[in-house]
Design a protein around this motif. Structure first.
Motif, mmCIF file in Angstrom:
data_model
loop_
_atom_site.group_PDB
_atom_site.id
_atom_site.type_symbol
_atom_site.label_atom_id
_atom_site.label_comp_id
_atom_site.label_asym_id
_atom_site.label_seq_id
_atom_site.Cartn_x
_atom_site.Cartn_y
_atom_site.Cartn_z
ATOM 1 N N SER A 26 -18.680 8.299 -17.965
ATOM 2 C CA SER A 26 -18.041 8.891 -19.138
ATOM 3 C C SER A 26 -16.543 8.958 -18.883
ATOM 4 N N PHE A 27 -15.776 8.739 -19.924
ATOM 5 C CA PHE A 27 -14.324 8.753 -19.827
ATOM 6 C C PHE A 27 -13.775 9.636 -20.935
ATOM 7 N N GLN A 28 -12.774 10.443 -20.571
ATOM 8 C CA GLN A 28 -12.151 11.354 -21.519
ATOM 9 C C GLN A 28 -10.642 11.165 -21.446
ATOM 10 N N THR A 29 -9.979 11.157 -22.589
ATOM 11 C CA THR A 29 -8.527 11.051 -22.584
ATOM 12 C C THR A 29 -7.910 12.386 -22.175
ATOM 13 N N GLU A 30 -6.737 12.297 -21.604
ATOM 14 C CA GLU A 30 -5.987 13.483 -21.188
ATOM 15 C C GLU A 30 -4.549 13.283 -21.640
ATOM 16 N N PRO A 31 -4.099 14.045 -22.623
ATOM 17 C CA PRO A 31 -2.753 13.839 -23.161
ATOM 18 C C PRO A 31 -1.633 14.036 -22.140
ATOM 19 N N ARG A 32 -1.871 14.824 -21.106
ATOM 20 C CA ARG A 32 -0.833 15.056 -20.097
ATOM 21 C C ARG A 32 -1.023 14.179 -18.848
ATOM 22 N N PHE A 33 -1.807 13.122 -18.986
ATOM 23 C CA PHE A 33 -2.082 12.228 -17.863
ATOM 24 C C PHE A 33 -0.789 11.672 -17.271
ATOM 25 N N THR A 34 -0.706 11.676 -15.948
ATOM 26 C CA THR A 34 0.391 11.067 -15.217
ATOM 27 C C THR A 34 -0.195 9.967 -14.347
ATOM 28 N N ARG A 35 0.361 8.793 -14.470
ATOM 29 C CA ARG A 35 -0.117 7.654 -13.695
ATOM 30 C C ARG A 35 -0.044 7.975 -12.197
ATOM 31 N N PRO A 36 -1.148 7.750 -11.436
ATOM 32 C CA PRO A 36 -1.126 8.053 -10.008
ATOM 33 C C PRO A 36 -0.319 7.038 -9.210
ATOM 34 N N GLN A 37 0.145 7.463 -8.048
ATOM 35 C CA GLN A 37 0.836 6.566 -7.126
ATOM 36 C C GLN A 37 -0.197 5.833 -6.302
ATOM 37 N N TRP A 38 -0.022 4.523 -6.164
ATOM 38 C CA TRP A 38 -0.884 3.750 -5.276
ATOM 39 C C TRP A 38 -0.050 2.678 -4.624
ATOM 40 N N PRO A 39 -0.139 2.493 -3.322
ATOM 41 C CA PRO A 39 -0.856 3.378 -2.414
ATOM 42 C C PRO A 39 -0.280 4.783 -2.448
ATOM 43 N N THR A 40 -1.062 5.730 -1.989
ATOM 44 C CA THR A 40 -0.644 7.123 -2.052
ATOM 45 C C THR A 40 0.642 7.353 -1.261
ATOM 46 N N ALA A 41 1.359 8.343 -1.693
ATOM 47 C CA ALA A 41 2.611 8.741 -1.044
ATOM 48 C C ALA A 41 2.593 10.256 -0.909
ATOM 49 N N SER A 42 3.522 10.795 -0.165
ATOM 50 C CA SER A 42 3.534 12.242 0.057
ATOM 51 C C SER A 42 3.916 13.020 -1.203
ATOM 52 N N ALA A 43 4.564 12.374 -2.137
ATOM 53 C CA ALA A 43 4.939 13.032 -3.392
ATOM 54 C C ALA A 43 4.369 12.231 -4.558
ATOM 55 N N GLY A 44 4.246 12.861 -5.690
ATOM 56 C CA GLY A 44 3.759 12.178 -6.879
ATOM 57 C C GLY A 44 2.273 12.416 -7.096
ATOM 58 N N GLN A 45 1.821 12.047 -8.264
ATOM 59 C CA GLN A 45 0.411 12.220 -8.640
ATOM 60 C C GLN A 45 -0.475 11.377 -7.724
ATOM 61 N N GLN A 46 -1.514 11.999 -7.172
ATOM 62 C CA GLN A 46 -2.462 11.293 -6.322
ATOM 63 C C GLN A 46 -3.640 10.789 -7.163
ATOM 64 N N MET A 47 -4.318 9.797 -6.646
ATOM 65 C CA MET A 47 -5.464 9.212 -7.325
ATOM 66 C C MET A 47 -6.562 10.259 -7.503
ATOM 67 N N MET A 48 -7.148 10.326 -8.698
ATOM 68 C CA MET A 48 -8.190 11.303 -8.969
ATOM 69 C C MET A 48 -9.582 10.694 -8.846
ATOM 70 N N MET A 49 -9.705 9.421 -9.070
ATOM 71 C CA MET A 49 -10.959 8.697 -8.939
ATOM 72 C C MET A 49 -10.638 7.244 -8.690
ATOM 73 N N HIS A 50 -11.639 6.524 -8.261
ATOM 74 C CA HIS A 50 -11.415 5.121 -7.953
ATOM 75 C C HIS A 50 -12.752 4.412 -8.076
ATOM 76 N N LEU A 51 -12.807 3.335 -8.836
ATOM 77 C CA LEU A 51 -14.027 2.554 -8.944
ATOM 78 C C LEU A 51 -13.896 1.301 -8.092
ATOM 79 N N ASP A 52 -14.923 0.998 -7.319
ATOM 80 C CA ASP A 52 -15.030 -0.260 -6.594
ATOM 81 C C ASP A 52 -16.113 -1.063 -7.297
ATOM 82 N N ILE A 53 -15.759 -2.253 -7.771
ATOM 83 C CA ILE A 53 -16.669 -3.072 -8.552
ATOM 84 C C ILE A 53 -16.974 -4.346 -7.772
ATOM 85 N N GLU A 54 -18.234 -4.499 -7.372
ATOM 86 C CA GLU A 54 -18.636 -5.710 -6.646
ATOM 87 C C GLU A 54 -18.769 -6.871 -7.629
ATOM 88 N N VAL A 55 -18.200 -7.997 -7.266
ATOM 89 C CA VAL A 55 -18.231 -9.185 -8.106
ATOM 90 C C VAL A 55 -18.690 -10.375 -7.270
#
Length: 102
Positions: A26-55
């Motif tokens: 399930s996916f829900q919109t969030e009006p205050r969403f901030t794009r996460p930093q990737w790769p992660t850094a000490s500052a900034g929005q961190q990843m909240m979830m991550h999907l790994d899709i086998e192909v």
């Protein structure tokens, strides 16, 4: 990207399930969403979830993701994996399972 049918859709919410009907996503919109930093850094929005899709074919799957609006990450940490961002910036990975007999 997954090819799953939409089970429920309403403003700001969508549910998808695989064809065999097991647990879905399930996916829900969030009006205050901030794009996460990737790769992660000490500052900034961190990843909240991550999907790994086998192909089966990494190149074809990456091309399909691009056609659906994804963009590749500048940093690709390993062979056999492609880190992509969905249109609003959520990171996800496409991967080919390593051959256990290799």
């Amino acid at each position: 990207m997954l090819g799953w049918p939409v089970r429920k859709e309403e403003p700001g919410w969508v549910e998808i399930t695989p064809h065999h009907g097991t647990a879905g996503l399930s996916f829900q919109t969030e009006p205050r969403f901030t794009r996460p930093q990737w790769p992660t850094a000490s500052a900034g929005q961190q990843m909240m979830m991550h999907l790994d899709i086998e192909v089966d074919d990494l190149s074809s799957a990456a091309d399909r993701a691009l056609a659906l609006g994804a963009t590749p990450a500048d940093f690709q940490p390993q062979d056999g994996v492609r880190v992509m961002f969905d249109p609003v910036g959520h990171p996800f990975c496409l991967f080919v399972r390593a051959d256990p007999d290799a």
